[in-house]
Design a protein around this motif. Structure first.
Motif, PDB file in Angstrom:
ATOM      1  N   HIS A  48     -58.588 -17.788  32.227  1.00  0.00           N
ATOM      2  CA  HIS A  48     -57.786 -16.712  31.641  1.00  0.00           C
ATOM      3  C   HIS A  48     -58.337 -16.295  30.271  1.00  0.00           C
ATOM      4  O   HIS A  48     -58.546 -15.097  30.016  1.00  0.00           O
ATOM      5  CB  HIS A  48     -56.329 -17.148  31.516  1.00  0.00           C
ATOM      6  CG  HIS A  48     -55.504 -16.215  30.706  1.00  0.00           C
ATOM      7  ND1 HIS A  48     -55.301 -14.894  31.058  1.00  0.00           N
ATOM      8  CD2 HIS A  48     -54.855 -16.397  29.535  1.00  0.00           C
ATOM      9  CE1 HIS A  48     -54.555 -14.310  30.146  1.00  0.00           C
ATOM     10  NE2 HIS A  48     -54.273 -15.195  29.213  1.00  0.00           N
ATOM     11  N   GLU A  95     -53.621 -13.103  33.503  1.00  0.00           N
ATOM     12  CA  GLU A  95     -52.666 -14.142  33.100  1.00  0.00           C
ATOM     13  C   GLU A  95     -53.218 -15.477  33.566  1.00  0.00           C
ATOM     14  O   GLU A  95     -54.128 -15.526  34.388  1.00  0.00           O
ATOM     15  CB  GLU A  95     -51.272 -13.901  33.711  1.00  0.00           C
ATOM     16  CG  GLU A  95     -51.184 -14.098  35.220  1.00  0.00           C
ATOM     17  CD  GLU A  95     -51.700 -12.909  36.043  1.00  0.00           C
ATOM     18  OE1 GLU A  95     -52.273 -13.167  37.105  1.00  0.00           O
ATOM     19  OE2 GLU A  95     -51.574 -11.759  35.610  1.00  0.00           O
ATOM     20  N   GLN A  96     -52.667 -16.547  33.037  1.00  0.00           N
ATOM     21  CA  GLN A  96     -53.120 -17.877  33.441  1.00  0.00           C
ATOM     22  C   GLN A  96     -52.503 -18.227  34.792  1.00  0.00           C
ATOM     23  O   GLN A  96     -51.281 -18.219  34.943  1.00  0.00           O
ATOM     24  CB  GLN A  96     -52.742 -18.933  32.395  1.00  0.00           C
ATOM     25  CG  GLN A  96     -53.316 -20.291  32.733  1.00  0.00           C
ATOM     26  CD  GLN A  96     -53.119 -21.286  31.612  1.00  0.00           C
ATOM     27  OE1 GLN A  96     -53.187 -20.933  30.441  1.00  0.00           O
ATOM     28  NE2 GLN A  96     -52.895 -22.542  31.972  1.00  0.00           N
TER      29      GLN A  96
END
Length: 181
Positions: A55, A62-63
């Motif tokens: 990310h 987004e992670q």
């Protein structure tokens, strides 16, 4: 491609690949960790920094959580391992075991035909290629038809690379892959 392995009397599943033909980039670990194999999700270990690094390096907006690892396909990336047998640490694999897995792994990469492959750590490519001196970054030789990279392993056990160094290395690959038609 999944199978079972027996470790200390317990059967542990190998980790399923997250692959489809024609990806831009496949991230390749040496082998699955025990926790990842048990849950069926890549980079599940508590100390593993893979998803955070991906990310921060700009691969994903987004992670991603390990349990959502298949969503990486949306971003043109996949996940696999050279050796399917799970271990607590990659050091539990012998060089011979990695070498023996190498030909089947090369055929897998040829079959899926990604533009690039990123080996996470030097160990697997070194054993498969028989080359002891592997440099970080873009390799001079392709692997299975793909441009090959070697990135630092994001495992929490890898203390040689802090988070910033990992992000920088992964970002370099992202930029190069994005700029390749």
């Amino acid at each position: 491609m999944t199978g079972s392995f027996v470790t200390d009397g317990d059967s542990v599943q190998s980790l399923p690949d997250v692959l489809e033909p024609g990806l831009s980039l496949i991230f390749c670990g040496i082998n699955p960790g025990i926790r990842a194999a048990a849950t069926g999700h890549h980079f599940e270990g508590r100390g593993n920094r893979f998803w955070r690094v991906l990310h921060l390096a700009g691969f994903t907006p987004e992670q991603i959580r390990p349990e959502d690892d298949r969503t990486l396909l949306r971003y043109g990336c996949g996940l696999t391992t050279v050796v399917p047998r799970p271990t607590a640490q990659a050091a539990e694999l012998s060089r011979l075991e990695i070498e023996l897995a190498g030909e089947a792994f090369r055929r897998k990469i040829e079959r899926y035909a990604p533009r690039d492959i990123a080996f996470l750590g030097k160990m697997a490519l070194s054993a498969i290629s028989g080359t002891r001196s592997i440099e970080w970054g873009l390799q001079t030789e392709r692997f299975g038809g793909a441009r090959a990279w070697v990135l630092p392993n994001p495992s929490g056990l890898n203390r040689a690379f802090n988070l910033d160094a990992l992000v920088d290395a992964y970002r370099e690959v992202r930029v190069a892959v994005a700029s390749t038609p």
